[in-house]
Scaffold this motif. Structure first.
Motif, PDB file in Angstrom:
ATOM      1  N   VAL A  97       0.890  -1.196   0.189  1.00  0.00           N
ATOM      2  CA  VAL A  97       0.156  -0.151  -0.121  1.00  0.00           C
ATOM      3  C   VAL A  97       0.974   1.695  -0.237  1.00  0.00           C
ATOM      4  O   VAL A  97       2.022   1.221   0.681  1.00  0.00           O
ATOM      5  CB  VAL A  97      -0.824  -0.218   1.750  1.00  0.00           C
ATOM      6  N   ASP A  98       0.376   2.313  -0.136  1.00  0.00           N
ATOM      7  CA  ASP A  98       0.400   3.707   0.333  1.00  0.00           C
ATOM      8  C   ASP A  98       0.245   4.253   1.389  1.00  0.00           C
ATOM      9  O   ASP A  98      -0.290   3.867   2.226  1.00  0.00           O
ATOM     10  CB  ASP A  98       0.146   5.059  -0.807  1.00  0.00           C
ATOM     11  N   GLN A  99       1.299   4.821   1.972  1.00  0.00           N
ATOM     12  CA  GLN A  99       1.351   5.476   3.271  1.00  0.00           C
ATOM     13  C   GLN A  99       1.011   7.543   3.450  1.00  0.00           C
ATOM     14  O   GLN A  99       1.473   7.263   4.440  1.00  0.00           O
ATOM     15  CB  GLN A  99       1.956   4.877   4.130  1.00  0.00           C
ATOM     16  N   ASN A 100       1.520   7.736   1.957  1.00  0.00           N
ATOM     17  CA  ASN A 100       1.721   8.920   2.040  1.00  0.00           C
ATOM     18  C   ASN A 100       0.636   9.636   1.122  1.00  0.00           C
ATOM     19  O   ASN A 100       1.400  10.986   0.746  1.00  0.00           O
ATOM     20  CB  ASN A 100       2.980   8.826   1.915  1.00  0.00           C
ATOM     21  N   SER A 101      -0.267   9.416   0.624  1.00  0.00           N
ATOM     22  CA  SER A 101      -0.983   8.753  -0.011  1.00  0.00           C
ATOM     23  C   SER A 101      -2.561  10.014   0.290  1.00  0.00           C
ATOM     24  O   SER A 101      -3.218   8.281   1.555  1.00  0.00           O
ATOM     25  CB  SER A 101      -1.330   8.327  -0.985  1.00  0.00           C
ATOM     26  N   TYR A 102      -2.586  11.576   0.547  1.00  0.00           N
ATOM     27  CA  TYR A 102      -3.567  11.740   1.393  1.00  0.00           C
ATOM     28  C   TYR A 102      -4.936  11.418   1.255  1.00  0.00           C
ATOM     29  O   TYR A 102      -5.131  11.169   0.332  1.00  0.00           O
ATOM     30  CB  TYR A 102      -3.425  13.097   1.420  1.00  0.00           C
ATOM     31  N   ARG A 103      -5.883  10.970   2.142  1.00  0.00           N
ATOM     32  CA  ARG A 103      -6.931   9.945   1.793  1.00  0.00           C
ATOM     33  C   ARG A 103      -7.265   8.895   0.668  1.00  0.00           C
ATOM     34  O   ARG A 103      -8.564   8.499   0.646  1.00  0.00           O
ATOM     35  CB  ARG A 103      -8.029  11.262   1.069  1.00  0.00           C
ATOM     36  N   TRP A 104      -5.936   8.365   0.516  1.00  0.00           N
ATOM     37  CA  TRP A 104      -6.436   6.787  -0.148  1.00  0.00           C
ATOM     38  C   TRP A 104      -5.187   6.290   0.699  1.00  0.00           C
ATOM     39  O   TRP A 104      -5.756   5.130   0.514  1.00  0.00           O
ATOM     40  CB  TRP A 104      -5.525   6.811  -1.735  1.00  0.00           C
ATOM     41  N   GLY A 105      -4.140   5.986   0.904  1.00  0.00           N
ATOM     42  CA  GLY A 105      -3.388   5.620   2.362  1.00  0.00           C
ATOM     43  C   GLY A 105      -2.919   5.931   2.628  1.00  0.00           C
ATOM     44  O   GLY A 105      -1.374   6.518   1.718  1.00  0.00           O
ATOM     45  N   ARG A 162      -3.159  -0.042  -4.449  1.00  0.00           N
ATOM     46  CA  ARG A 162      -2.653   1.468  -4.213  1.00  0.00           C
ATOM     47  C   ARG A 162      -2.724   2.356  -5.823  1.00  0.00           C
ATOM     48  O   ARG A 162      -1.573   2.440  -6.229  1.00  0.00           O
ATOM     49  CB  ARG A 162      -0.646   0.806  -3.756  1.00  0.00           C
ATOM     50  N   THR A 163      -3.388   2.261  -5.937  1.00  0.00           N
ATOM     51  CA  THR A 163      -3.749   3.927  -6.814  1.00  0.00           C
ATOM     52  C   THR A 163      -3.443   2.905  -7.965  1.00  0.00           C
ATOM     53  O   THR A 163      -2.863   4.000  -8.844  1.00  0.00           O
ATOM     54  CB  THR A 163      -3.647   5.114  -6.589  1.00  0.00           C
ATOM     55  N   MET A 164      -3.025   1.537  -8.634  1.00  0.00           N
ATOM     56  CA  MET A 164      -2.618   1.295  -9.457  1.00  0.00           C
ATOM     57  C   MET A 164      -3.400   1.123 -10.508  1.00  0.00           C
ATOM     58  O   MET A 164      -4.356   0.348 -10.639  1.00  0.00           O
ATOM     59  CB  MET A 164      -1.800  -0.241  -9.317  1.00  0.00           C
ATOM     60  N   THR A 165      -2.823   2.110 -11.591  1.00  0.00           N
ATOM     61  CA  THR A 165      -4.065   1.813 -12.963  1.00  0.00           C
ATOM     62  C   THR A 165      -3.330   0.776 -13.484  1.00  0.00           C
ATOM     63  O   THR A 165      -2.237  -0.265 -13.987  1.00  0.00           O
ATOM     64  CB  THR A 165      -3.042   3.133 -14.119  1.00  0.00           C
ATOM     65  N   ILE A 166      -4.726  -0.419 -14.540  1.00  0.00           N
ATOM     66  CA  ILE A 166      -4.613  -1.164 -15.026  1.00  0.00           C
ATOM     67  C   ILE A 166      -3.855  -1.265 -16.065  1.00  0.00           C
ATOM     68  O   ILE A 166      -4.905  -0.009 -17.087  1.00  0.00           O
ATOM     69  CB  ILE A 166      -5.887  -1.882 -14.913  1.00  0.00           C
ATOM     70  N   THR A 167      -2.662  -1.560 -17.212  1.00  0.00           N
ATOM     71  CA  THR A 167      -2.905  -1.038 -18.366  1.00  0.00           C
ATOM     72  C   THR A 167      -2.139  -2.563 -18.852  1.00  0.00           C
ATOM     73  O   THR A 167      -1.954  -3.411 -18.720  1.00  0.00           O
ATOM     74  CB  THR A 167      -1.145  -0.135 -18.164  1.00  0.00           C
ATOM     75  N   CYS A 168      -2.542  -2.374 -20.255  1.00  0.00           N
ATOM     76  CA  CYS A 168      -1.786  -3.811 -21.537  1.00  0.00           C
ATOM     77  C   CYS A 168      -0.871  -4.377 -20.642  1.00  0.00           C
ATOM     78  O   CYS A 168      -0.121  -5.416 -20.720  1.00  0.00           O
ATOM     79  CB  CYS A 168      -1.608  -2.849 -22.616  1.00  0.00           C
TER      80      CYS A 168
END
Length: 342
Positions: A97-105, A162-168
């Motif tokens: 995860v992230d621990q410094n993305s405000y409001r996300w993790g 962790r706000t990870m975009t799905i890409t090809c």
């Protein structure tokens, strides 16, 4: 002394923004600790020099990457059984995860124990509750942006949320769940900046992105194709996205390109910056896992079916409505499609 000098240098950026910068710099070493000191799910240390080495990827035929996932199932398989068979204190879901993305993790120092919280963290607890019967049966590992895929492939984590975009491209290295959030790339800059968005105003500007991010990939491709001014400087990349906000506050860059959902949270931390222009891509966040962890992918997709109906909106209202607006329609993922068959 160093922190006091940085704090003094940030005067004029607003109290909240300055503190975000100082905190992000202080967290730099903390974010790297799990990479070198934390044991993997099997108890063995897997950090160290080898984790960032290149890996051979499987070729994947890709159309509409957000649809390239497996159909939901509650059935246990070898991956889930291995998680359930962990003994004692190790019987936990290990999640990057992230621990410094405000409001996300992120960790709110005002809360008791400064526990990790946010939109992504809520989803992790929901998955743990379904697999292990306990929403708190989670071992969180802070993973920098460019280490998300290596952490999965090496087995250091069971999954990354962790706000990870799905890409090809990423589908050649890891498997994704169905989407759980919709966003798009956007520009963040100082309110006083001449930058107006993802347009000609970026000519001659220094742009910061996170290493290994879809933002950098897009900028590099667009500049090579002549769609981004050749004078735009995209050489500044950082391990974690919040570091771009720090660079912006220090005057080391002129603009940041990142997911609009993250940029909105950063703008909420510093009232002297703002989003510039509309989103210029459409992207979907997914839960990332090993490519051969079919049973885990199917189980997470089953959790997401329920979560979209009960839980997603509650989490959005709590964490994101203040930064993205009360109307969540633009952020809701599309109805899932499961085109992957093996």
């Amino acid at each position: 002394m160093a922190i006091r000098r940085v704090r003094a240098g940030l005067k004029g950026w607003g109290g909240v923004g300055a503190m975000a910068a100082v905190c992000a710099l202080a967290l730099a070493f903390v974010l790297l600790l799990p990479l070198t000191q934390s044991p993997g799910p099997d108890g063995a240390g897997t950090g160290g020099p080898g984790i960032a080495e290149g890996v051979q990827t499987r070729a994947v035929e890709c159309r509409a990457p957000e649809k390239q996932t497996l159909a939901p199932s509650r059935a246990d398989g070898p991956t889930i059984e291995a998680i359930k068979n962990r003994i004692g204190a190790r019987r936990k879901l290990v999640v990057g995860v992230d621990q410094n993305s405000y409001r996300w993790g992120y960790r709110d120092p005002n809360n008791d124990g400064a526990q990790l919280e946010g939109f992504d963290i809520d989803l992790v607890h929901r998955i743990a509750a379904d697999i292990l019967g306990d929403p708190n049966a989670v071992q969180f590992k802070a993973i920098p942006t460019d280490q998300r895929i290596p952490a999965i492939r090496s087995g250091r984590v069971d999954m990354v949320v962790r706000t990870m975009t799905i890409t090809c491209d990423r589908l050649g290295e890891v498997a994704f769940s169905a989407p759980y959030f919709r966003t798009g790339q956007q520009v963040l800059a100082a309110k006083s900046s001449s930058v107006t968005g993802y347009d000609r105003s970026l000519a001659g500007q220094r742009i910061c992105t996170a290493a290994g991010s879809t933002a950098y990939t897009r900028l590099a491709k667009d500049r090579a194709a002549g769609l981004l001014a050749a004078t735009a400087d995209i050489s500044t990349t950082v391990p974690n996205q919040l570091d771009c906000l720090v660079r912006l506050q220090l005057g080391e860059v002129d603009a940041v390109v990142t997911d609009g959902a993250l940029a909105a949270s950063q703008a909420a931390q510093d009232p002297t910056v703002e989003l510039k222009g509309a989103a210029f891509t459409t992207e979907y966040y997914g839960v990332a896992m090993k490519r051969d962890a079919d049973d885990l992918v199917r189980r997470v997709n089953r959790v997401l079916v329920d979560y979209r109906g009960s839980g997603w909106q509650t989490s959005y209202d709590r964490w994101l409505s203040a930064t993205l607006g009360k109307d969540s329609a633009a952020s809701k993922p599309p109805a899932p499609q499961y085109l992957r068959t093996s």
